[in-house]
Design a protein around this motif. Structure first.
Motif, PDB file in Angstrom:
ATOM      1  N   HIS A   1      11.711   3.277   8.768  1.00  0.00           N
ATOM      2  CA  HIS A   1      11.492   2.179   7.828  1.00  0.00           C
ATOM      3  C   HIS A   1      10.478   1.149   8.312  1.00  0.00           C
ATOM      4  O   HIS A   1       9.842   0.480   7.513  1.00  0.00           O
TER       5      HIS A   1
ATOM      6  N   GLU B   1      12.612   0.985  -0.674  1.00  0.00           N
ATOM      7  CA  GLU B   1      13.979   1.114  -0.155  1.00  0.00           C
ATOM      8  C   GLU B   1      14.753  -0.190  -0.298  1.00  0.00           C
ATOM      9  O   GLU B   1      15.972  -0.176  -0.536  1.00  0.00           O
TER      10      GLU B   1
ATOM     11  N   SER C   1      16.766   6.666   1.331  1.00  0.00           N
ATOM     12  CA  SER C   1      15.401   6.918   1.777  1.00  0.00           C
ATOM     13  C   SER C   1      14.457   6.787   0.585  1.00  0.00           C
ATOM     14  O   SER C   1      14.888   6.641  -0.558  1.00  0.00           O
TER      15      SER C   1
END
Length: 408
Positions: free
Chosen positions: A209, A307, A385
């Motif tokens: 991320h 996300e 995800s």
């Protein structure tokens, strides 16, 4: 090249597994914090290696060996550039995050003595607790723990109070695997360095991320696993500052990590080979590089923004369920929701939603101290995800509601 708009359907088409059904239902994969799924580009790289140039590396003059070596070292350079290490030699291929942590713990066994202090946090995965406990048992050092808050954040005042001239090592995860909390590692690294302490950051949960810049962070060690980043299992990376990697002894002995061997004395190879004994996961390393290339095509800023949108949407929908309790409510977190429903066991919820094709994780998530803090046996953890959708979240919320009715 980054794409300015997330074309989710196009992205989902890159992941063959997302088209399958589980128990007669379309797969909804919300266990990304455990392992991410693998895109075709990475699968193709694995197949290409075994079909076309499978050979051992660094040791052969023949064409296949040279091709494999070149691809493997290109992957190392891709990883170096991604994490902005100063030198390629500072990137050590490992079997994963746990391997990297144990490598460093083993190395510091000769650097730590009785009376020294090692700091970990209450938010750690077991793999960033147990090796340091073993180190302390071996050396007589004392393990100190940064406490956590009800919000699932680190008590930073307590951390600063823990730091002393006796502090030699500080180990903290970048992101909590159980709660999704993003820890203030910049502050932790800076404060630890003021006491001349060495810092290792477990980046396993952050890497999918957040693009960490190890030079900007000034971190001493940073570890990740490829399988959290759309890559294969069984391979990872340890970044270490050159001065520390040169100082620490090898973790394993064998081929590749040597310079010269006689029965009287062995001398070791330079970096990075000093820490890469034996035949490595060659295909895994190459595929790891391809996975990073794939993530860059999408763009880490795009990934983070999308996300976060999924996290916000899922949080709002789940909180509409009566008896819902979410653990880990930090304002800074990745797309992870750990929750329980009053009166229901998380395992039972996870079992029922699986029957509806939805994959979540239940239990203590290898973070038992967190569960002990909240006085719970575990949680249901949904982790998202960039290839997940709001429609999947709707299906998940519906399944949780159904589980609640069935179990009440």
């Amino acid at each position: 090249m980054k794409i300015s708009t997330m074309n989710i359907e196009k992205i989902r088409a890159d992941f063959p597994i997302l088209s399958r059904k589980v128990n007669g239902h379309p797969l909804v994969y919300f266990d990304n914090a455990a392992t991410s799924q693998t895109p075709t580009a990475v699968i193709d790289a694995i197949v290409d290696y075994y079909q076309n140039y499978n050979a051992n590396i660094h040791r052969g003059v023949h064409t296949l060996s040279q091709e494999a070596t070149e691809a493997y070292e290109e992957a190392r350079e891709t990883i170096r550039a991604h994490f902005n290490a100063q030198k390629k030699e500072e990137i050590i291929f490992t079997a994963g995050t746990t391997h990297g942590i144990n490598l460093i713990a083993n190395g510091f066994a000769s650097e730590i003595k009785k009376g020294d202090e090692v700091i970990v946090s209450a938010l750690e995965h077991h793999s960033n607790i147990v090796p340091w406990q073993m180190l302390c048992e071996k050396t007589g050092a004392k393990l100190r723990v940064i406490p956590m808050t009800q919000e699932g954040e680190l008590d930073m005042k307590a951390f600063h109070d823990l730091l002393s001239e006796n502090t030699k090592l500080v180990f903290v995860n970048h992101v909590s695997n159980a709660l999704g909390t993003i820890n203030p590692i910049e502050e932790i690294i800076h404060a630890a360095h003021q006491k001349n302490a060495v810092v290792l950051i477990d980046g396993a949960q952050a890497a999918p991320h957040i693009q960490a810049d190890v030079q900007q962070l000034d971190v001493d060690f940073y570890v990740v696993s490829a399988h959290k980043m759309c890559g294969p299992t069984g391979v990872g990376m340890l970044y270490g500052k050159e001065k520390w990697l040169n100082k620490l002894p090898p973790y394993q002995g064998g081929g590749e990590m040597i310079n010269e061997v006689t029965f009287e004395k062995t001398t070791y190879a330079g970096l990075p080979h000093k820490f890469e004994a034996g035949t490595p996961n060659i295909c895994g390393g190459i595929a790891f590089g391809k996975a990073i290339d794939y993530l860059h095509e999408i763009g880490f800023e795009n990934i983070a923004a999308y996300e976060h949108e999924l996290l916000t949407y899922a949080t709002e929908k789940l909180m509409e369920i009566e008896g819902m309790k979410i653990f880990g409510t930090s304002a800074k977190k990745t797309a992870v929701i750990s929750f329980n429903i009053e009166g229901l066991h998380p395992y039972d919820i996870g079992t029922i939603v699986d029957k509806l094709g939805i994959a979540v994780r239940t239990g203590h998530h290898c973070a038992q101290p967190i569960m002990d803090y909240y006085k719970i046996p575990g949680t249901v953890r949904a982790s998202f995800s960039f290839y997940n959708t709001k429609e999947e979240i709707d299906s998940f919320v519906k399944a949780v509601k159904r589980a609640k009715i069935m179990l009440s």
